[in-house]
Enzyme design. Structure first.
Site, mmCIF file in Angstrom:
data_model
loop_
_atom_site.group_PDB
_atom_site.id
_atom_site.type_symbol
_atom_site.label_atom_id
_atom_site.label_comp_id
_atom_site.label_asym_id
_atom_site.label_seq_id
_atom_site.Cartn_x
_atom_site.Cartn_y
_atom_site.Cartn_z
ATOM 1 N N GLY B 127 0.835 -1.205 0.000
ATOM 2 C CA GLY B 127 0.000 0.000 0.000
ATOM 3 C C GLY B 127 0.863 1.245 0.000
ATOM 4 N N GLU B 244 12.450 -4.250 -4.575
ATOM 5 C CA GLU B 244 11.508 -4.405 -5.686
ATOM 6 C C GLU B 244 12.220 -4.161 -7.015
ATOM 7 O OE1 GLU B 244 8.117 -1.827 -5.376
ATOM 8 O OE2 GLU B 244 7.080 -2.748 -7.075
ATOM 9 N N GLU B 375 9.468 5.790 -17.640
ATOM 10 C CA GLU B 375 9.945 7.175 -17.655
ATOM 11 C C GLU B 375 10.695 7.472 -16.352
ATOM 12 O OE1 GLU B 375 6.802 6.246 -18.434
ATOM 13 O OE2 GLU B 375 6.991 6.546 -20.599
HETATM 14 C C1 LIG Z 1 -1.154 -3.280 -12.566
HETATM 15 C C2 LIG Z 1 -0.549 -2.382 -11.542
HETATM 16 C C3 LIG Z 1 -0.215 -2.881 -10.318
HETATM 17 C C4 LIG Z 1 0.299 -2.038 -9.333
HETATM 18 N N1 LIG Z 1 0.537 -2.554 -8.084
HETATM 19 C C5 LIG Z 1 0.873 -1.700 -7.077
HETATM 20 C C6 LIG Z 1 0.940 -2.171 -5.735
HETATM 21 O O1 LIG Z 1 0.716 -3.359 -5.465
HETATM 22 N N2 LIG Z 1 1.217 -1.291 -4.766
HETATM 23 C C7 LIG Z 1 1.467 0.028 -5.017
HETATM 24 O O2 LIG Z 1 1.730 0.771 -4.076
HETATM 25 N N3 LIG Z 1 1.409 0.508 -6.281
HETATM 26 C C8 LIG Z 1 1.109 -0.321 -7.308
HETATM 27 N N4 LIG Z 1 1.004 0.159 -8.596
HETATM 28 C C9 LIG Z 1 1.133 1.619 -8.819
HETATM 29 C C10 LIG Z 1 2.315 2.023 -9.679
HETATM 30 O O3 LIG Z 1 3.481 2.050 -8.940
HETATM 31 C C11 LIG Z 1 1.969 3.404 -10.284
HETATM 32 O O4 LIG Z 1 0.911 3.214 -11.184
HETATM 33 C C12 LIG Z 1 3.131 4.013 -11.013
HETATM 34 O O5 LIG Z 1 4.154 4.361 -10.132
HETATM 35 C C13 LIG Z 1 2.726 5.251 -11.819
HETATM 36 O O6 LIG Z 1 1.984 6.142 -11.060
HETATM 37 P P1 LIG Z 1 0.600 6.719 -11.604
HETATM 38 O O7 LIG Z 1 -0.208 5.590 -12.058
HETATM 39 O O8 LIG Z 1 0.047 7.606 -10.582
HETATM 40 O O9 LIG Z 1 1.005 7.563 -12.891
HETATM 41 P P2 LIG Z 1 1.528 9.088 -12.886
HETATM 42 O O10 LIG Z 1 2.540 9.235 -11.843
HETATM 43 O O11 LIG Z 1 0.361 9.991 -12.867
HETATM 44 O O12 LIG Z 1 2.254 9.179 -14.290
HETATM 45 C C14 LIG Z 1 1.555 9.437 -15.505
HETATM 46 C C15 LIG Z 1 2.591 9.465 -16.625
HETATM 47 O O13 LIG Z 1 3.473 10.561 -16.438
HETATM 48 C C16 LIG Z 1 4.824 10.113 -16.395
HETATM 49 N N5 LIG Z 1 5.545 10.949 -15.426
HETATM 50 C C17 LIG Z 1 5.106 11.364 -14.230
HETATM 51 N N6 LIG Z 1 6.039 12.136 -13.633
HETATM 52 C C18 LIG Z 1 7.091 12.195 -14.461
HETATM 53 C C19 LIG Z 1 8.364 12.822 -14.412
HETATM 54 N N7 LIG Z 1 8.761 13.548 -13.373
HETATM 55 N N8 LIG Z 1 9.198 12.664 -15.465
HETATM 56 C C20 LIG Z 1 8.835 11.930 -16.534
HETATM 57 N N9 LIG Z 1 7.638 11.306 -16.640
HETATM 58 C C21 LIG Z 1 6.780 11.442 -15.616
HETATM 59 C C22 LIG Z 1 4.735 8.674 -15.963
HETATM 60 O O14 LIG Z 1 5.871 7.947 -16.397
HETATM 61 C C23 LIG Z 1 3.464 8.221 -16.655
HETATM 62 O O15 LIG Z 1 3.747 7.893 -17.982
HETATM 63 C C24 LIG Z 1 0.521 -0.667 -9.613
HETATM 64 C C25 LIG Z 1 0.204 -0.170 -10.864
HETATM 65 C C26 LIG Z 1 -0.336 -1.001 -11.831
HETATM 66 C C27 LIG Z 1 -0.683 -0.420 -13.160
#
Ligand SMILES: Cc1cc2nc3c(=O)[nH]c(=O)nc-3n(C[C@H](O)[C@H](O)[C@H](O)COP(=O)(O)OP(=O)(O)OC[C@H]3O[C@@H](n4cnc5c(N)ncnc54)[C@H](O)[C@@H]3O)c2cc1C
Lengths: 323, 392
Positions: B127, B244, B375
């Site tokens: 989480g 991880e 990214e």
């Molecule tokens: C199937 C799945 C399983 C997951 N399981 C877990 C879990 O068990 N526990 C948990 O805690 N999390 C989990 N996650 C969450 C995962 O770590 C996040 O989805 C991921 O870190 C991206 O965050 P976001 O989805 O908020 O995208 P955002 O952070 O909103 O990013 C949107 C886009 O912008 C880009 N971006 C954002 N900031 C920057 C920057 N500074 N420079 C360049 N590019 C940027 C990103 O690369 C992405 O392409 C999971 C996600 C998925 C899809």
């Protein structure tokens, strides 16, 4: 010489966009059993004459050209319209029997799309469609599906169901020549361009509102540069689509070359843009409730229709442009 | 430099191969739901009971206490034996929750949790992410208020994989209400059966419901569950992320080579639309061969990294480069197989065993987004390995 929608063409494109956004919005694909054209959708489209844009007036159509055909199918692509919509339209352009053609144009009779796959056939379209079309580069066959023995397969793309069969029942009509294939190629290329554009629109909109590290994600070069690449792909594929449609309308001798190039660029643009759109959305991009995956999955189907990569490239290698 | 596998390594490989050949489950893993979690627990339990769990975990925590290299051998043998995929409901507990507790936990926490993790008795979830804190994890808002010897948690986590099956959670919360960003966070073990937790599955494009939204309404967690210190949770979280990102995908790294070999076998039999076998197409053959070279290099990168980690004792920052390499190779392989198998690639019902190649293709976005997007992995590589000026 002008290579973008103009005059009445713009009106038709706008009317198609408005109609489709209302009658078959992409959001429909989030509910179950939304695959294919159903009977009511088919008759709504038929009433508005959308299946017969390029059919001559004397044959019950609107007497328009491949340009309007392409403009309409680009909007279909944006909504991930099922491919039986294209089959219905191609059948309207092919069938010689007046009664049957009228019934297809009005949407009373449904037409599915058949694809040969090794020794078997795949059928894309609603099970209430009584007819189906199998198109190759130099002829088109229309079949009546009574007595069809087909197996339902699980479909990745929710826009179309898939059935397979080892044998096709009654052949109704065969038409020799390229026009039906060419309209099919133009229609799928146009739908793929629509998908490439819709993918770009989704991410541009999101990149303006989503924030990380105190800035909109559209401010990060890792996001804005791939968005710019998506725009370049759209620009190239769309320009080539307009050229191909116009060359076909004007009966130019190199229309085929442009159709092949248009389909190839559209295959690549739709695929790459649907891919980047998911990636740049982050986690929300892989959710079922988002439209991003719908665009990807439908592009995967369309890119395999009316010219796959290998066949297009084989022809393009020796292609020549005319003046 | 040497490529010497010691006698002990070779003997370990031979024993692993023999045991796996005889013991890999023949039943298909259920695709979803509690049955899938039970299948994973049972398989983990079987490995544990037969002395195969936690190859590189210290003996005092129930592991085998062997080297990182032997762990590599173990994953190679798992892939070769077509064992159940290691990314399943035991993944988070084995790959990063367990290692975090082992590295940063109290004696009581280690004594309680580590054996349970290894035996498959307890499953964990992570989480960390929230609706508005993904790439920018330090923006997280779920808050914890200290009340006597408990922390009372309110807020929401998102993307929590397998929350519905998990017994415990690595929960990262803001315990200092006046804090910003990385300060004032706490890493705490949350009992997923505690009152006030509500789990809402999120359906994905893979037609599964493995990720979840998790809501916390006055959830009371004993302070003794804090791993590391209260308000210093970022440091513990970094340890979790280093596990991880360090070894989290080791199974994929080693399995890709087996997968490309399977794809080549497929290309030797499948006929394309022009009637030729797929392998007779130069474009396909060259792409497969190039991907094979990548998978061979990925194995070398893995070995180099593992040997380094064996010396230094902790994973370095190279995991980000590894993840970039593995995710792009994974996608390239899926794409070429999509061309080889043609129309069959468009059939999918959400079941990994029934449609493995389509599943893997769709999974390529999960791979390049979860655990830090590609990214962000490039950002980390530029920051931490190349020392470039930071834009964030
Ligand atoms: C199937 C799945 C399983 C997951 N399981 C877990 C879990 O068990 N526990 C948990 O805690 N999390 C989990 N996650 C969450 C995962 O770590 C996040 O989805 C991921 O870190 C991206 O965050 P976001 O989805 O908020 O995208 P955002 O952070 O909103 O990013 C949107 C886009 O912008 C880009 N971006 C954002 N900031 C920057 C920057 N500074 N420079 C360049 N590019 C940027 C990103 O690369 C992405 O392409 C999971 C996600 C998925 C899809």
């Amino acid at each position: 010489m002008y290579l973008a929608p103009d005059g009445d063409e713009i009106e038709i494109a706008n009317a198609a966009a408005e109609f489709l956004a209302d009658a078959m919005p992409i959001e429909r694909l989030h509910s179950v059993n939304s695959a294919d054209l159903n009977a009511s959708l088919r008759s709504t489209l038929g009433e508005m004459g959308w299946f017969a844009l390029a059919v001559p007036e004397a044959k019950g159509g609107s007497g328009l050209t491949p340009v309007e055909h392409a403009l309409f199918f680009r909007e279909c692509g944006r909504q991930c319209a099922p491919v039986d919509l294209l089959a219905q339209c191609l059948a309207a352009n092919m069938i010689s029997d007046d009664g049957l053609r009228q019934s297809v144009i009005s949407g009373e009779t449904g037409v599915s799309l058949i694809i040969a796959d090794g020794d078997s056939f795949r059928i894309f379209g609603s099970s209430d469609a009584t007819h189906a079309l199998l198109v190759s580069p130099d002829k088109a066959h229309l079949y009546a599906l009574d007595g069809l023995d087909a197996e339902v397969r699980p479909a990745l793309d929710p826009a179309n169901s898939i059935r397979t069969t080892m044998a096709l029942p009654g052949l109704v009509e065969t038409v020799a020549g390229k026009p039906i294939w060419q309209l099919g190629q133009l229609g799928t290329a146009a739908m793929l361009v629509g998908i490439a554009e819709a993918s770009l629109d989704l991410i541009v909109e999101y990149a303006k509102v989503r924030e990380t590290f105190g800035r909109k994600i559209g401010a990060w070069q890792a996001v804005r540069h791939p968005c710019a690449d998506m725009a370049v792909r759209v620009e190239a594929a769309r320009s080539e689509l307009w050229y191909a449609a116009t060359a076909l309308k004007e009966g130019r001798s190199d229309a085929e070359v442009h159709l092949d190039a248009a389909k190839h660029l559209a295959n690549l643009a739709a695929h790459a843009n649907a891919d980047s759109n998911i990636q740049l959305h982050g986690g929300i991009g892989v959710t079922d409730e988002h439209n991003a995956h719908l665009l990807l999955k439908h592009a995967m189907l369309l890119s395999r229709l009316f010219g796959t990569k290998r066949s297009l490239l084989a022809r393009l290698l020796n292609a020549r442009l005319e003046d | 430099m040497d490529l010497h596998f010691s006698e002990a390594d070779q003997e370990f490989r031979a024993r692993a191969r023999e045991w796996l050949t005889a013991n890999v489950p023949t039943a298909k893993r259920p695709a979803h739901g509690p049955e899938a979690a039970q299948f994973d627990r049972d398989w983990q339990r079987k490995m544990y009971d037969n002395g195969w769990a936690g190859v590189a975990w210290p003996k005092e925590y129930g592991g085998l206490g062997l080297s990182g290299l032997q762990q590599v051998i173990w994953y190679e043998e798992l892939a070769r034996a077509h064992a159940p995929h290691y990314i399943n409901t035991t993944y988070i507990s084995l790959m990063h929750a367990g290692p975090t507790v082992a590295a940063r936990g109290t004696d009581e926490q280690k004594a309680f949790h580590l054996h349970r993790i290894l035996s498959g008795e307890s499953l964990w979830c992570q989480g960390f992410s929230e609706p508005n804190a993904g790439s920018d994890l330090a923006a997280l808002k779920t808050r914890g208020v200290i009340d006597g010897d408990h922390i009372v948690v309110n807020g929401a986590k998102m993307w929590t994989t397998d929350a519905q099956h998990a017994d415990y959670q690595e929960l990262l919360i803001r315990t200092d209400p006046d804090s910003e960003r990385h300060k004032g966070l706490t890493w705490v073990i949350c009992d997923m059966k505690a009152p006030g937790i509500d789990i809402k599955p999120i359906r994905t494009m893979l037609q599964d419901e493995h990720v979840n939204l998790v809501f916390y309404d006055d959830v009371r967690i004993p302070i003794s569950n804090v791993v590391g210190e209260v308000n210093k949770g970022w440091s513990t979280a970094l340890a979790t992320l280093s596990f991880e990102r360090g070894l989290g995908f080791i199974g994929d790294q080693l399995e890709l080579y087996e997968r490309v070999c399977r794809a080549i076998e497929l290309a030797e039999t499948v006929r394309m639309e022009d009637g030729r076998r797929a392998i007779e197409d130069d474009g396909i053959a060259q792409r497969l061969a190039s991907i094979k070279a990548d998978t061979i290099a990925i194995r070398s990168m893995t070995l180099a990294d593992i040997a380094e980690t064996d010396r230094t004792g902790e994973p370095g920052p190279k995991g980000s480069m590894m993840k970039l390499m593995v995710t792009s190779t994974h996608k390239a392989l899926s794409e070429v197989v999509g061309e080889i198998i043609g129309w069959e690639f468009l059939e999918f019902n959400g079941d990994r065993s029934a449609h493995p190649w389509t599943y893997d293709y769709l999974w390529s976005w999960v791979f390049s987004i979860s655990g830090g997007t590609n990214e962000i992995q490039r950002e980390i590589t530029a920051d931490r390995i190349l020392g470039l000026p930071r834009g964030r």
